[in-house]
Design a protein around this motif. Structure first.
Motif, short mmCIF file in Angstrom:
data_model
loop_
_atom_site.label_atom_id
_atom_site.label_comp_id
_atom_site.label_asym_id
_atom_site.label_seq_id
_atom_site.Cartn_x
_atom_site.Cartn_y
_atom_site.Cartn_z
N LEU A 67 7.70 -6.44 1.68
CA LEU A 67 7.29 -5.12 1.23
C LEU A 67 6.77 -5.21 -0.20
O LEU A 67 7.30 -5.96 -1.02
CB LEU A 67 8.45 -4.13 1.27
CG LEU A 67 9.06 -3.79 2.62
CD1 LEU A 67 10.20 -2.78 2.45
CD2 LEU A 67 8.01 -3.24 3.59
N THR A 68 5.74 -4.43 -0.49
CA THR A 68 5.23 -4.34 -1.85
C THR A 68 4.66 -2.95 -2.05
O THR A 68 4.67 -2.12 -1.13
CB THR A 68 4.18 -5.42 -2.14
OG1 THR A 68 3.90 -5.46 -3.55
CG2 THR A 68 2.89 -5.19 -1.36
N ALA A 69 4.17 -2.67 -3.23
CA ALA A 69 3.56 -1.37 -3.51
C ALA A 69 2.15 -1.33 -2.90
O ALA A 69 1.40 -2.31 -2.99
CB ALA A 69 3.49 -1.13 -5.01
N ALA A 70 1.81 -0.20 -2.31
CA ALA A 70 0.50 -0.08 -1.65
C ALA A 70 -0.65 -0.27 -2.63
O ALA A 70 -1.67 -0.88 -2.30
CB ALA A 70 0.39 1.28 -0.96
N GLY A 114 -1.44 7.82 -1.15
CA GLY A 114 -2.50 8.41 -1.95
C GLY A 114 -1.94 8.92 -3.27
O GLY A 114 -0.84 9.47 -3.32
N ASN A 115 -2.67 8.71 -4.35
CA ASN A 115 -2.25 9.14 -5.68
C ASN A 115 -0.86 8.61 -6.03
O ASN A 115 -0.07 9.30 -6.67
CB ASN A 115 -2.28 10.67 -5.78
CG ASN A 115 -3.68 11.23 -5.66
OD1 ASN A 115 -4.64 10.63 -6.15
ND2 ASN A 115 -3.82 12.37 -5.00
N PHE A 116 -0.57 7.42 -5.58
CA PHE A 116 0.67 6.72 -5.87
C PHE A 116 1.91 7.35 -5.25
O PHE A 116 3.03 6.99 -5.59
CB PHE A 116 0.83 6.52 -7.38
CG PHE A 116 -0.35 5.80 -7.97
CD1 PHE A 116 -0.50 4.43 -7.78
CD2 PHE A 116 -1.33 6.49 -8.65
CE1 PHE A 116 -1.61 3.77 -8.27
CE2 PHE A 116 -2.44 5.83 -9.14
CZ PHE A 116 -2.58 4.47 -8.96
N LEU A 117 1.72 8.29 -4.34
CA LEU A 117 2.80 8.73 -3.46
C LEU A 117 2.76 7.89 -2.19
O LEU A 117 1.69 7.43 -1.78
CB LEU A 117 2.67 10.21 -3.11
CG LEU A 117 3.23 11.21 -4.13
CD1 LEU A 117 2.89 12.63 -3.70
CD2 LEU A 117 4.74 11.05 -4.29
N HIS A 118 3.92 7.67 -1.56
CA HIS A 118 4.02 6.81 -0.38
C HIS A 118 3.45 5.43 -0.69
O HIS A 118 2.71 4.84 0.10
CB HIS A 118 3.31 7.46 0.81
CG HIS A 118 3.70 8.88 1.04
ND1 HIS A 118 4.95 9.25 1.45
CD2 HIS A 118 3.00 10.04 0.87
CE1 HIS A 118 5.02 10.57 1.55
NE2 HIS A 118 3.86 11.06 1.20
#
Length: 265
Positions: A67-70, A114-118
Motif C-alpha cells: 500500500l502507498t499513497a495514491a 481526488g484532492n488528496f482524499l482517499h
C-alpha cells in the motif's frame, strides 16, 4: 531523503506547481525531528521508486502487495503511471543499498481518490516477497474495526492515541538521509482536527506532533502503526511547510479494508 526532482506525469506536474504557489495542504514527506531506524525494526517498510529513484514510502501487506499513497503513483487523477516505471526496495533501512528491488506489476488507485482524499493505492509486485526478519507484512485492521469506525470514527483511535511512523525523508537541515527515520505521534480526534485544520473527514487520521517535526517530501505512503503493530494509516500530506503548527494527515486504512481485501486476493 533526497528529492529526486522527477515529474510523475501531468498530475504531479500540477502538484509541483501547487507546492511553489500555495502555503496550504502540501503533500510532501520527510520526518523532521526523527531518529534512525534499526535494521529489521519496521520490516513492512518499502521504498517506492519511480525510474529508480525514491519518491515515497509504502507498507507491505502481503507477499505480493504494498500500500502507498495514491498521489505518489498518479499520472492524472485515478490513472496511474505506467507500472513498468515503478519498483520497490524492501528489506533494508538504506534507501540506496541493500535489501531487494522488486518491480511493480500493476497499480490500482482507490476509485474515489481526488484532492488528496482517499489517498491510497495498491501496488501488485511482479515477484512474491520472501518474508524473513527484515521483510514482513503489517497487519490490517479487522472488518469489525472498519464497521466500528464507520459508526464512530474516534472509537478506533481515540484522541491522543500513540502511533508511530518510519520513512525516508530529508532531515531538518534539508540534507538527504540514506537511513530510514522514525518518529512518534499522537492522534487527533475528528472534531479537534476539524478545529485545528478544517479537515475532520472520516477517511483520514490526523497526527499531532511538536512544531518543527513531522512528515514532508519522501514519507508519503509510510505506515502509521499503533502499539499493537496494526496498520492504522498511510501518511498523506502536511499543511504548509514541513513542521508547521498544523497536524499532519494520514489516510485511515480501516476505512478501506473491504476494498483492499477485494483487490489483493
Amino acid at each position: 531523503m533526497a528529492d529526486p526532482r522527477i515529474t510523475l506525469g501531468l498530475g504531479l506536474l500540477i502538484f509541483a506547481l501547487l507546492i511553489l504557489h500555495s502555503t496550504e495542504a502540501t503533500p510532501q514527506g520527510r520526518i523532521l525531528g526523527g531518529e534512525d531506524v534499526a535494521q529489521g525494526e519496521y520490516p513492512w517498510s518499502a521504498s517506492v521508486r519511480y525510474n529508480k529513484a525514491h519518491v515515497c514510502s509504502g507498507a507491505i501487506i502481503s507477499n505480493n502487495h504494498i500500500l502507498t499513497a495514491a498521489h505518489c503513483v498518479s499520472s492524472v487523477g485515478i490513472t496511474p503511471v505506467d507500472a513498468s516505471t515503478l519498483a520497490v526496495r524492501v528489506g533494508t533501512i538504506n534507501q540506496y543499498a541493500g535489501g531487494s528491488i522488486v518491480n511493480v506489476k500493476s497499480v490500482l488507485i482507490q476509485p474515489s481518490y481526488g484532492n488528496f482524499l482517499h489517498d491510497i493505492a495498491i501496488l501488485e509486485l511482479a515477484e512474491s516477497l520472501v518474508f524473513d526478519t527484515r521483510i514482513a507484512a503489517i497487519a490490517l485492521p479487522t472488518k469489525e474495526e472498519e464497521e466500528e469506525a464507520t459508526e464512530d470514527v474516534d472509537a478506533e483511535l481515540p484522541n491522543g492515541t500513540p502511533v508511530y511512523v518510519a520513512g525516508w525523508g530529508e532531515l531538518a537541515d534539508g540534507t538527504a538521509s540514506y537511513k530510514q527515520q522514525k518518529a512518534n505521534y499522537n492522534t487527533l480526534s475528528r472534531s479537534l482536527c476539524e478545529y485545528e485544520a478544517g479537515y475532520g473527514y472520516e477517511s483520514v487520521v490526523c497526527l499531532s506532533r511538536a512544531e518543527g517535526e513531522g512528515i514532508c517530501r519522501g514519507d508519503a505512503g509510510a505506515a502509521v502503526i499503533d502499539d499493537d503493530q496494526v496498520l492504522r494509516g498511510l501518511t498523506s500530506f502536511n499543511f504548509g511547510p514541513c513542521g508547521s503548527k498544523y497536524p499532519d494527515v494520514a489516510t485511515r486504512v480501516s476505512y478501506y479494508v473491504n476494498w483492499i481485501e477485494a483487490n489483493t486476493q
